[in-house]
Design a protein around this motif. Structure first.
Motif, PDB file in Angstrom:
ATOM      1  N   LEU A  15      29.707  93.691  19.468  1.00  0.00           N
ATOM      2  CA  LEU A  15      30.261  93.092  17.810  1.00  0.00           C
ATOM      3  C   LEU A  15      28.562  92.627  17.323  1.00  0.00           C
ATOM      4  N   THR A  16      27.992  92.408  17.657  1.00  0.00           N
ATOM      5  CA  THR A  16      26.730  91.638  17.170  1.00  0.00           C
ATOM      6  C   THR A  16      26.159  92.639  16.626  1.00  0.00           C
ATOM      7  N   LEU A  17      25.810  93.886  17.974  1.00  0.00           N
ATOM      8  CA  LEU A  17      24.891  94.932  17.446  1.00  0.00           C
ATOM      9  C   LEU A  17      25.898  95.764  16.489  1.00  0.00           C
ATOM     10  N   GLY A  18      27.215  96.100  16.429  1.00  0.00           N
ATOM     11  CA  GLY A  18      27.724  97.220  15.455  1.00  0.00           C
ATOM     12  C   GLY A  18      27.874  96.698  14.652  1.00  0.00           C
ATOM     13  N   LEU A 181      17.272  92.649  14.980  1.00  0.00           N
ATOM     14  CA  LEU A 181      16.484  92.698  13.475  1.00  0.00           C
ATOM     15  C   LEU A 181      15.761  94.258  13.642  1.00  0.00           C
ATOM     16  N   ALA A 182      16.094  94.854  14.856  1.00  0.00           N
ATOM     17  CA  ALA A 182      15.650  96.048  14.901  1.00  0.00           C
ATOM     18  C   ALA A 182      16.518  97.033  15.287  1.00  0.00           C
ATOM     19  N   ILE A 183      17.828  96.359  15.309  1.00  0.00           N
ATOM     20  CA  ILE A 183      19.226  97.689  15.186  1.00  0.00           C
ATOM     21  C   ILE A 183      19.277  97.446  13.255  1.00  0.00           C
ATOM     22  N   PHE A 184      18.922  96.089  12.556  1.00  0.00           N
ATOM     23  CA  PHE A 184      19.255  96.621  11.664  1.00  0.00           C
ATOM     24  C   PHE A 184      18.430  97.095  10.896  1.00  0.00           C
ATOM     25  N   LEU A 185      17.379  97.499  11.563  1.00  0.00           N
ATOM     26  CA  LEU A 185      15.750  98.165  10.818  1.00  0.00           C
ATOM     27  C   LEU A 185      16.568 100.002  11.256  1.00  0.00           C
ATOM     28  N   VAL A 186      17.331 100.072  12.248  1.00  0.00           N
ATOM     29  CA  VAL A 186      17.563 101.713  12.390  1.00  0.00           C
ATOM     30  C   VAL A 186      19.054 101.540  11.494  1.00  0.00           C
ATOM     31  N   GLY A 187      19.285 101.078  11.234  1.00  0.00           N
ATOM     32  CA  GLY A 187      20.608 101.107  10.162  1.00  0.00           C
ATOM     33  C   GLY A 187      20.876 101.115   8.922  1.00  0.00           C
ATOM     34  N   CYS A 188      19.146 100.249   8.182  1.00  0.00           N
ATOM     35  CA  CYS A 188      18.404 100.550   6.611  1.00  0.00           C
ATOM     36  C   CYS A 188      18.225 101.873   6.541  1.00  0.00           C
ATOM     37  N   TRP A 204      32.491 106.512   5.718  1.00  0.00           N
ATOM     38  CA  TRP A 204      32.922 107.150   6.742  1.00  0.00           C
ATOM     39  C   TRP A 204      32.670 107.006   8.088  1.00  0.00           C
ATOM     40  N   VAL A 205      30.801 107.135   8.018  1.00  0.00           N
ATOM     41  CA  VAL A 205      30.591 106.687   8.783  1.00  0.00           C
ATOM     42  C   VAL A 205      30.396 105.082  10.100  1.00  0.00           C
ATOM     43  N   ALA A 206      30.039 104.848   8.480  1.00  0.00           N
ATOM     44  CA  ALA A 206      30.369 102.875   8.652  1.00  0.00           C
ATOM     45  C   ALA A 206      31.685 102.610   8.989  1.00  0.00           C
ATOM     46  N   SER A 207      32.865 103.297   8.662  1.00  0.00           N
ATOM     47  CA  SER A 207      34.510 103.135   8.641  1.00  0.00           C
ATOM     48  C   SER A 207      34.489 103.145  10.509  1.00  0.00           C
ATOM     49  N   GLY A 208      33.358 105.061  11.274  1.00  0.00           N
ATOM     50  CA  GLY A 208      33.860 105.575  12.195  1.00  0.00           C
ATOM     51  C   GLY A 208      33.675 103.858  13.121  1.00  0.00           C
ATOM     52  N   VAL A 209      32.397 103.384  13.113  1.00  0.00           N
ATOM     53  CA  VAL A 209      31.483 101.872  14.041  1.00  0.00           C
ATOM     54  C   VAL A 209      32.372 100.726  14.170  1.00  0.00           C
TER      55      VAL A 209
END
Length: 228
Positions: A15-18, A181-188, A204-209
């Motif tokens: 949940l946190t990483l997603g 922090l790493a996942i947030f950077l990947v998201g950005c 749309w991608v965010a909705s899928g996640v």
């Protein structure tokens, strides 16, 4: 003997990483395409607001106000819902609250071409505040998946405790914070790339996640465990 439900550590991690990935993606997209606005990082929103106001006046700065108001209202509303919807059963409560989140996100993704920018970023601010509050109040997630300032501070203190005090628990917390922090950077980075090469795909991608996170909550491995 009383018992209480606790989410499995793997579920909290997923949940946190997603949610962190989604926050990074949407913040990058709104910053690039919607007037340098952040939907989850309100410190950044206020900084940009005042810089715009000082340099260019209120006509340039006021676009940052709706997202701040939306974020506040999202937190406020989520607190109320978390105290009333499915109270007493954290699994059912979190599923219901996240289902609302998913439906709203798909709605915004479908309407994003028609909604004026100010209404879109206001709504995204509402959802960001809602989600952060739900995860913290109901999901029991201690790591703030949208605000990296606090996470960086916590990373520094966890690093000290693990390296200097040889605290094993702090070492584990340090690892989780580094991963967030790493996942947030990947998201950005992903959000910035999608925003540049494929218009209107980020939501749309965010909705899928978000849908995948909701589905995870219904899997047996995500079920809560009982503790005394």
């Amino acid at each position: 003997m009383s018992s209480k439900s606790q989410w499995r550590p793997l579920t909290l991690t997923i949940l946190t990483l997603g949610a962190t990935l989604v926050m990074g993606m949407v913040d990058a997209e709104t910053f690039l395409n919607h007037g340098a606005v952040f939907v989850s990082a309100q410190t950044g929103t206020l900084v940009v607001l005042m810089v715009k106001f000082v340099l260019h006046g209120w006509s340039a700065a006021w676009v940052n106000v709706p997202v701040f108001i939306g974020y506040f209202l999202g937190c406020f509303g989520a607190q109320g819902l978390s105290e009333r919807l499915g109270r007493g059963d954290s699994r059912r409560q979190l599923r219901a609250l996240m289902a609302i989140d998913v439906v709203v996100y798909f709605g915004l993704a479908g309407l994003q071409k028609m909604l004026p920018t100010l209404w879109l970023i206001f709504a995204l601010g509402v959802v960001a505040g809602y989600e952060l509050t739900v995860f913290r109040e109901v999901g029991g997630i201690a790591i703030n998946n949208g605000i990296m300032t606090g996470n960086t501070k916590n990373l520094a203190t966890a690093t000290y405790r693990s390296w200097v005090d040889h605290d094993h628990t702090a070492l584990q917390h340090q690892g989780r914070l580094l991963l967030v922090l790493a996942i947030f950077l990947v998201g950005c980075g992903s959000g910035a790339l999608l925003a540049q090469v494929a218009d209107f795909t980020v939501l749309w991608v965010a909705s899928g996640v978000k849908t995948a996170l909701l589905a995870w909550l219904f899997l047996p491995r995500a079920q809560a465990v009982s503790g005394n």
